[in-house]
Every structure is written in structure tokens, then in C-alpha cells.
Design a protein around this motif. Sequence first.
Motif, mmCIF file in Angstrom:
data_model
loop_
_atom_site.group_PDB
_atom_site.id
_atom_site.type_symbol
_atom_site.label_atom_id
_atom_site.label_comp_id
_atom_site.label_asym_id
_atom_site.label_seq_id
_atom_site.Cartn_x
_atom_site.Cartn_y
_atom_site.Cartn_z
ATOM 1 N N ALA A 137 10.381 2.481 7.451
ATOM 2 C CA ALA A 137 11.616 1.704 7.418
ATOM 3 C C ALA A 137 12.757 2.616 7.004
ATOM 4 N N ARG A 138 13.953 2.215 7.319
ATOM 5 C CA ARG A 138 15.122 3.031 6.992
ATOM 6 C C ARG A 138 15.374 3.039 5.491
ATOM 7 N N GLY A 139 16.043 4.104 5.058
ATOM 8 C CA GLY A 139 16.340 4.242 3.640
ATOM 9 C C GLY A 139 17.092 3.052 3.084
ATOM 10 N N ALA A 140 18.001 2.472 3.881
ATOM 11 C CA ALA A 140 18.770 1.312 3.426
ATOM 12 C C ALA A 140 17.850 0.150 3.068
ATOM 13 N N HIS A 141 16.761 -0.001 3.823
ATOM 14 C CA HIS A 141 15.799 -1.071 3.548
ATOM 15 C C HIS A 141 15.078 -0.841 2.224
ATOM 16 N N TRP A 142 14.602 0.386 1.997
ATOM 17 C CA TRP A 142 13.853 0.681 0.784
ATOM 18 C C TRP A 142 14.730 0.564 -0.463
ATOM 19 N N MET A 143 16.018 0.828 -0.328
ATOM 20 C CA MET A 143 16.906 0.795 -1.492
ATOM 21 C C MET A 143 17.501 -0.590 -1.749
ATOM 22 N N ARG A 144 17.247 -1.520 -0.841
ATOM 23 C CA ARG A 144 17.847 -2.853 -0.956
ATOM 24 C C ARG A 144 17.279 -3.652 -2.126
ATOM 25 N N SER A 145 15.994 -3.495 -2.418
ATOM 26 C CA SER A 145 15.339 -4.276 -3.471
ATOM 27 C C SER A 145 14.117 -3.503 -3.971
ATOM 28 N N PRO A 146 13.529 -3.932 -5.107
ATOM 29 C CA PRO A 146 12.334 -3.239 -5.621
ATOM 30 C C PRO A 146 11.212 -3.213 -4.588
ATOM 31 N N VAL A 147 10.469 -2.131 -4.593
ATOM 32 C CA VAL A 147 9.341 -1.955 -3.681
ATOM 33 C C VAL A 147 8.058 -2.225 -4.460
ATOM 34 N N SER A 148 7.379 -3.299 -4.102
ATOM 35 C CA SER A 148 6.193 -3.723 -4.844
ATOM 36 C C SER A 148 4.915 -3.379 -4.089
ATOM 37 N N PHE A 149 3.898 -2.960 -4.849
ATOM 38 C CA PHE A 149 2.580 -2.670 -4.279
ATOM 39 C C PHE A 149 1.577 -3.714 -4.772
ATOM 40 N N ASP A 150 2.023 -4.975 -4.745
ATOM 41 C CA ASP A 150 1.209 -6.067 -5.275
ATOM 42 C C ASP A 150 -0.016 -6.368 -4.417
ATOM 43 N N LYS A 151 -0.051 -5.879 -3.187
ATOM 44 C CA LYS A 151 -1.200 -6.124 -2.308
ATOM 45 C C LYS A 151 -2.304 -5.074 -2.487
ATOM 46 N N MET A 152 -2.018 -4.015 -3.216
ATOM 47 C CA MET A 152 -2.992 -2.941 -3.390
ATOM 48 C C MET A 152 -4.149 -3.413 -4.270
ATOM 49 N N LYS A 153 -5.365 -3.102 -3.858
ATOM 50 C CA LYS A 153 -6.549 -3.500 -4.619
ATOM 51 C C LYS A 153 -7.405 -2.287 -4.964
ATOM 52 N N LEU A 154 -8.066 -2.384 -6.118
ATOM 53 C CA LEU A 154 -8.971 -1.340 -6.591
ATOM 54 C C LEU A 154 -10.410 -1.827 -6.483
ATOM 55 N N THR A 155 -11.306 -0.917 -6.131
ATOM 56 C CA THR A 155 -12.715 -1.272 -6.035
ATOM 57 C C THR A 155 -13.574 -0.138 -6.582
ATOM 58 N N ASN A 156 -14.768 -0.483 -7.066
ATOM 59 C CA ASN A 156 -15.731 0.533 -7.473
ATOM 60 C C ASN A 156 -16.873 0.636 -6.463
ATOM 61 N N ASN A 157 -16.664 0.028 -5.298
ATOM 62 C CA ASN A 157 -17.635 0.111 -4.217
ATOM 63 C C ASN A 157 -17.405 1.390 -3.432
ATOM 64 N N GLN A 158 -18.284 2.360 -3.619
ATOM 65 C CA GLN A 158 -18.123 3.652 -2.960
ATOM 66 C C GLN A 158 -18.245 3.566 -1.441
ATOM 67 N N LEU A 159 -18.783 2.453 -0.933
ATOM 68 C CA LEU A 159 -18.953 2.273 0.507
ATOM 69 C C LEU A 159 -17.966 1.256 1.061
ATOM 70 N N ASP A 160 -16.915 0.984 0.317
ATOM 71 C CA ASP A 160 -15.933 -0.015 0.729
ATOM 72 C C ASP A 160 -15.363 0.296 2.109
ATOM 73 N N ASN A 161 -15.298 -0.726 2.966
ATOM 74 C CA ASN A 161 -14.714 -0.544 4.298
ATOM 75 C C ASN A 161 -13.523 -1.470 4.514
ATOM 76 N N ASN A 162 -12.924 -1.929 3.404
ATOM 77 C CA ASN A 162 -11.769 -2.819 3.486
ATOM 78 C C ASN A 162 -10.449 -2.092 3.232
ATOM 79 N N GLY A 163 -10.526 -0.795 3.022
ATOM 80 C CA GLY A 163 -9.309 -0.029 2.799
ATOM 81 C C GLY A 163 -8.806 -0.051 1.369
ATOM 82 N N HIS A 164 -9.597 -0.628 0.435
ATOM 83 C CA HIS A 164 -9.183 -0.644 -0.961
ATOM 84 C C HIS A 164 -9.312 0.765 -1.553
ATOM 85 N N ILE A 165 -8.571 1.016 -2.619
ATOM 86 C CA ILE A 165 -8.634 2.326 -3.275
ATOM 87 C C ILE A 165 -9.871 2.377 -4.161
ATOM 88 N N ILE A 166 -10.709 3.385 -3.945
ATOM 89 C CA ILE A 166 -11.989 3.496 -4.646
ATOM 90 C C ILE A 166 -11.815 4.304 -5.926
#
Length: 239
Positions: free
Chosen positions: A116-145
Motif C-alpha cells: 500500500a502507499r505510504g499515505a495509507h500506512w501513515m493514516r492510522s495505527p497499523v495493527s497486527f491483531d490477526k497474527m497468531k503464535l503456535t508451538n506446532n513445529q509442523l503448522d501449515n496455517n501460516g502461524h509464527i512458530i
Amino acid sequence: MNRSFSIDSILARKPKRKIGEDRLIRVFLQSANLWRRFHSLGTEMIVTKSGRRMFPTLSVIIAGLDPVKNYVVMVDLECIELKRFRYSFHQSKWISTGPGESELPSRMFVHSDSPARGAHWMRSPVSFDKMKLTNNQLDNNGHIIVNSMHKYRPRVHVIEQDEAKTRHTFSFEETEFIAVTAYQNHRITSLKIESNPFAKGFRECEVQDMAHLQVPANFQSVLPFIFPYFANLAANAEQ
């Protein structure tokens, strides 16, 4: 010719920039005071096999971007100490217990608005509320291991979408945390319940339920030690 295609090696590349293109890009941590309250106690983040969102939520304010240039914004987790930790209830703090488990290259969580353009990113806070953590070493859902009982620090990457693909990385000491499968420090549990808006309904129901209980006088003195157990159940409901 051998080349490394790991995430770290890609992010480590620092292409040359043309004279006059430098901009002072700045990233500020939102809710910094809340993060500091947790940090002073030793922040813990619950991880599960199915994936768990972080609380406090990682959210930043970005300034200094070129309004018309496109950027990708993403996050990864840096294991800041290659050690395994345990919580000492006697000392009320986390202590190292020796070498940690091997770490997989950290996955990248790319913000859904990217690019997205810089104007978009600076318009409001950028939240990573959808990011999930997992301890599953074989995770295939794209979560951060992550590995349980290890210490991590989120890193925010702002990548310019041009030929150079210049990367700007930011991290904040206040956001360091220990990955756990159950909260160890009852003060962390209480603070999560107190400050998490999604736990408000639980708190109200709990107070109402406790008010209807006929609690013997000699039992009231132990309630403060039992409450963290119930609080932990509520905190574990965060998804």
C-alpha cells in the motif's frame, strides 16, 4: 555458486540507495505504557497448537514514508536469547536453565494491506491483531512458530517496493516476551484480565457468581490464592 535463501539472509541484504532518496522513516509503538507494565513483570504470551493471538496486540504508528510510494509491512519474531527459561516461583522471576532448542527460521506475517502507499500506512495505527503464535513445529496455517519457554522480540519490517527493495527494521524492548503454554506469573494473568477488553464479560460474570457463593469466613483468606486459577482460565480464552 552457493547462495542462502533463508529469511534472515534476504533481510540482511542492504542494497545501495541513490543520493537524495533517504527519508527518515520512524515507527512508534502504540500502547507503549501498557507494554511497559507487562515488561516490568516479565511478559508471557500463550502459544497453542492451533495458534493464539498476542495480547497486548502489536500495533505501531509509522511516519516519514513517501506518500506515493508503495510499501510492504511485515513482522517476524527474533529469538533474542538462545536459552530455555523457567519461572522461579521462589524468586518471582524468569531464570535461564541452559541452552535452548533449535530455532526454525522465523516466518513472516505480512500485513493484509500490503502493498500500500505510504499515505495509507501513515493514516492510522497499523495493527497486527490477526497474527497468531503456535508451538506446532509442523503448522501449515501460516502461524509464527515459537518454542515454549524461549524469549522473543517482534521485529517490524517496512520494505520499499522499488528496484532496491530497501528494508527498514524496527523493534522495541518493551515487546519482549516468554512463550508459554500456561501463564506462570499470576501478576501477568491478573494484568491480562484487567487490561484485555475481551475479558470484561468474564470479570462481570465472575463477580456476580462469587457474590452468590456462601463463603465461610475461614475460607475467605485463601481466595486471593485461588483467584489466579480462574483468571488463568479466562486469559486462556483469548483467541
